[in-house]
Design a protein around this motif. Structure first.
Motif, PDB file in Angstrom:
ATOM      1  N   ASP A 107       1.054  -1.524   0.199  1.00  0.00           N
ATOM      2  CA  ASP A 107      -0.138  -0.120  -0.249  1.00  0.00           C
ATOM      3  C   ASP A 107       0.565   1.461  -0.432  1.00  0.00           C
ATOM      4  N   SER A 108       2.347   0.732  -0.200  1.00  0.00           N
ATOM      5  CA  SER A 108       3.057   2.244   0.327  1.00  0.00           C
ATOM      6  C   SER A 108       3.913   2.804  -0.947  1.00  0.00           C
ATOM      7  N   PRO A 109       3.141   3.881  -1.614  1.00  0.00           N
ATOM      8  CA  PRO A 109       4.178   3.802  -2.798  1.00  0.00           C
ATOM      9  C   PRO A 109       5.939   4.524  -2.853  1.00  0.00           C
ATOM     10  N   TRP A 110       6.051   4.664  -1.505  1.00  0.00           N
ATOM     11  CA  TRP A 110       7.310   5.078  -1.224  1.00  0.00           C
ATOM     12  C   TRP A 110       8.278   3.416  -0.858  1.00  0.00           C
ATOM     13  N   ILE A 111       7.754   2.592  -0.612  1.00  0.00           N
ATOM     14  CA  ILE A 111       8.159   1.180  -0.483  1.00  0.00           C
ATOM     15  C   ILE A 111       8.579   0.807  -2.150  1.00  0.00           C
ATOM     16  N   TYR A 112       7.624   0.900  -2.784  1.00  0.00           N
ATOM     17  CA  TYR A 112       7.409   0.384  -4.148  1.00  0.00           C
ATOM     18  C   TYR A 112       8.250   0.822  -5.048  1.00  0.00           C
ATOM     19  N   SER A 113       8.383   2.585  -4.703  1.00  0.00           N
ATOM     20  CA  SER A 113       9.219   2.869  -5.352  1.00  0.00           C
ATOM     21  C   SER A 113      11.130   2.752  -4.755  1.00  0.00           C
ATOM     22  N   GLU A 114      10.541   2.755  -4.233  1.00  0.00           N
ATOM     23  CA  GLU A 114      12.557   2.102  -3.291  1.00  0.00           C
ATOM     24  C   GLU A 114      12.954   0.187  -3.671  1.00  0.00           C
ATOM     25  N   ILE A 115      11.503  -0.101  -3.995  1.00  0.00           N
ATOM     26  CA  ILE A 115      11.918  -1.745  -4.569  1.00  0.00           C
ATOM     27  C   ILE A 115      12.317  -1.464  -5.437  1.00  0.00           C
ATOM     28  N   ALA A 116      12.244  -0.700  -6.095  1.00  0.00           N
ATOM     29  CA  ALA A 116      11.656  -0.770  -7.801  1.00  0.00           C
ATOM     30  C   ALA A 116      13.130  -0.279  -7.781  1.00  0.00           C
ATOM     31  N   GLU A 160      33.678   6.856  -0.012  1.00  0.00           N
ATOM     32  CA  GLU A 160      32.744   7.319   0.703  1.00  0.00           C
ATOM     33  C   GLU A 160      31.491   6.347   0.021  1.00  0.00           C
ATOM     34  N   SER A 161      30.843   5.803   1.070  1.00  0.00           N
ATOM     35  CA  SER A 161      29.500   5.441   0.830  1.00  0.00           C
ATOM     36  C   SER A 161      28.214   5.632   1.847  1.00  0.00           C
ATOM     37  N   LEU A 162      26.653   5.720   1.499  1.00  0.00           N
ATOM     38  CA  LEU A 162      25.718   5.691   2.265  1.00  0.00           C
ATOM     39  C   LEU A 162      24.795   5.641   2.091  1.00  0.00           C
ATOM     40  N   LEU A 163      23.554   5.229   2.964  1.00  0.00           N
ATOM     41  CA  LEU A 163      21.832   5.652   3.075  1.00  0.00           C
ATOM     42  C   LEU A 163      20.929   4.860   3.731  1.00  0.00           C
ATOM     43  N   ALA A 164      19.089   5.010   4.107  1.00  0.00           N
ATOM     44  CA  ALA A 164      18.072   3.920   4.491  1.00  0.00           C
ATOM     45  C   ALA A 164      16.566   5.249   4.711  1.00  0.00           C
ATOM     46  N   THR A 165      15.508   5.080   4.721  1.00  0.00           N
ATOM     47  CA  THR A 165      14.106   5.469   5.074  1.00  0.00           C
ATOM     48  C   THR A 165      13.155   4.605   5.155  1.00  0.00           C
ATOM     49  N   GLU A 166      12.404   5.575   5.846  1.00  0.00           N
ATOM     50  CA  GLU A 166      10.585   5.156   6.397  1.00  0.00           C
ATOM     51  C   GLU A 166       9.866   5.850   5.535  1.00  0.00           C
ATOM     52  N   SER A 167       8.610   4.697   5.679  1.00  0.00           N
ATOM     53  CA  SER A 167       7.855   4.723   5.180  1.00  0.00           C
ATOM     54  C   SER A 167       6.782   5.321   5.033  1.00  0.00           C
ATOM     55  N   ARG A 203      -7.523   8.158   2.662  1.00  0.00           N
ATOM     56  CA  ARG A 203      -9.094   8.674   2.041  1.00  0.00           C
ATOM     57  C   ARG A 203      -8.544   7.870   0.769  1.00  0.00           C
ATOM     58  N   LEU A 204      -7.652   7.012   0.384  1.00  0.00           N
ATOM     59  CA  LEU A 204      -7.543   6.886  -1.153  1.00  0.00           C
ATOM     60  C   LEU A 204      -5.891   5.841  -1.065  1.00  0.00           C
ATOM     61  N   ARG A 205      -6.475   4.456  -1.261  1.00  0.00           N
ATOM     62  CA  ARG A 205      -6.018   3.142  -1.047  1.00  0.00           C
ATOM     63  C   ARG A 205      -5.086   2.839  -2.815  1.00  0.00           C
ATOM     64  N   VAL A 206      -4.400   2.553  -2.758  1.00  0.00           N
ATOM     65  CA  VAL A 206      -3.535   2.571  -3.872  1.00  0.00           C
ATOM     66  C   VAL A 206      -2.640   1.033  -3.363  1.00  0.00           C
ATOM     67  N   ARG A 207      -2.883   0.381  -4.386  1.00  0.00           N
ATOM     68  CA  ARG A 207      -1.966  -0.882  -4.233  1.00  0.00           C
ATOM     69  C   ARG A 207      -0.907  -1.282  -5.297  1.00  0.00           C
ATOM     70  N   TYR A 208       0.208  -1.123  -5.216  1.00  0.00           N
ATOM     71  CA  TYR A 208       1.037  -1.293  -5.889  1.00  0.00           C
ATOM     72  C   TYR A 208       1.632  -2.927  -5.943  1.00  0.00           C
ATOM     73  N   ASP A 209       1.824  -3.565  -6.997  1.00  0.00           N
ATOM     74  CA  ASP A 209       2.584  -4.577  -7.398  1.00  0.00           C
ATOM     75  C   ASP A 209       4.134  -3.708  -6.884  1.00  0.00           C
ATOM     76  N   VAL A 210       4.952  -5.372  -6.213  1.00  0.00           N
ATOM     77  CA  VAL A 210       6.080  -4.994  -5.256  1.00  0.00           C
ATOM     78  C   VAL A 210       6.332  -6.475  -6.178  1.00  0.00           C
ATOM     79  N   ASP A 211       7.638  -6.556  -7.279  1.00  0.00           N
ATOM     80  CA  ASP A 211       8.726  -8.050  -7.137  1.00  0.00           C
ATOM     81  C   ASP A 211       9.477  -8.084  -6.187  1.00  0.00           C
TER      82      ASP A 211
END
Length: 259
Positions: free
Chosen positions: A171-180, A197-204, A210-218
């Protein structure tokens, strides 16, 4: 990015290390906040140009942790143990997405608010939202690219409960974006990552009810990692730290067939 993992564990996993992870997370959030302060004034064009050019230049991490908003404690516990047990620096993705609303408010108050009517322009708000989400998405993509290892915490909070076993919906567009992004970003060798030097991570962010969108995640390209295997990694990494600890994980968990 060199390797990506899908971590499936219980809610209390590594909870004793939460305070250590929280201190690291707060440090990263302060660095992000300092960075944002440089962009609070000026025109919208300057804001976007500076952000995309300078976003998070001083944050350094080897592991990017992706998680759902309700799994914050899990993410902090993991980050704490990675630091305490392996000497690894993590970036939790909430240090980025957590500022989405703040940044939108700055832009909306400056460019979308009509003082005469006391309202915000719907059209301008749509435009400001698209700009902010685009900039943050680019920033996260760069962070994922710079991190050597990506760990996605897969729980019913991130993958919807009825599809949790199959793991193909979120249901999270942020998780969908990161996995993609972990699938699309070009893989680089561990030696390449360790040469700089390297880096990173995020909370969704929480999903708007009021708006439920479900994203397919592979998730097929992410190597499976459970609590037992994580424990074995801890045992086998005794006396090792940093990159050598990650090497132990890579040797312990074979790559996904399509990774």
């Amino acid at each position: 990015m060199f390797r990506g993992f899908e971590l499936s564990v219980k809610e209390d996993f590594l909870s004793v290390y939460k305070s250590i992870g929280a201190s690291q997370h707060e440090y990263n959030k302060r660095r992000v906040d300092e960075c944002l302060n440089r962009f609070r004034d000026g025109s919208g064009d300057l804001l976007a140009a500076k952000m995309t050019a300078e976003w998070f230049p001083e944050i350094d991490a080897q592991v990017f942790i992706s998680h759902a908003h309700k799994d914050s404690a899990l993410a902090l516990g993991l980050a704490g143990h990675l630091h305490k047990g392996f000497g690894l620096k993590s970036f939790v993705d909430s240090a980025v997405w957590g500022y989405s609303d703040d940044l939108l408010r700055i832009l909306d108050d400056a460019f979308c608010y009509n003082e005469t009517s006391g309202t915000y322009s719907y059209a301008k708000r749509n435009r400001s939202t698209s700009h902010v989400h685009m900039m943050l998405s680019v920033a996260l993509s760069r962070m994922i690219d710079r991190c050597e290892c990506i760990i996605f915490i897969n729980t019913p909070q991130s993958i919807t409960s009825r599809d949790y076993i199959k793991g193909d919906k979120t249901d999270s567009p942020w998780i969908y974006s990161e996995i993609a992004m972990t699938r699309l970003i070009k893989k680089r060798s561990r030696e390449d990552h360790r040469g700089t030097e390297s880096l990173l991570a995020t909370e969704s962010l929480g999903t708007d009810t009021r708006l439920r969108v479900r994203y397919d995640v592979d998730l097929d390209h992410l190597s499976k990692l459970d609590g037992a295997t994580y424990g074995m990694w801890t045992i086998r990494s005794h006396g090792r730290a940093g990159a050598t600890a990650l090497d132990t994980l890579y040797d312990l968990v074979p790559p996904s067939p399509i990774e």
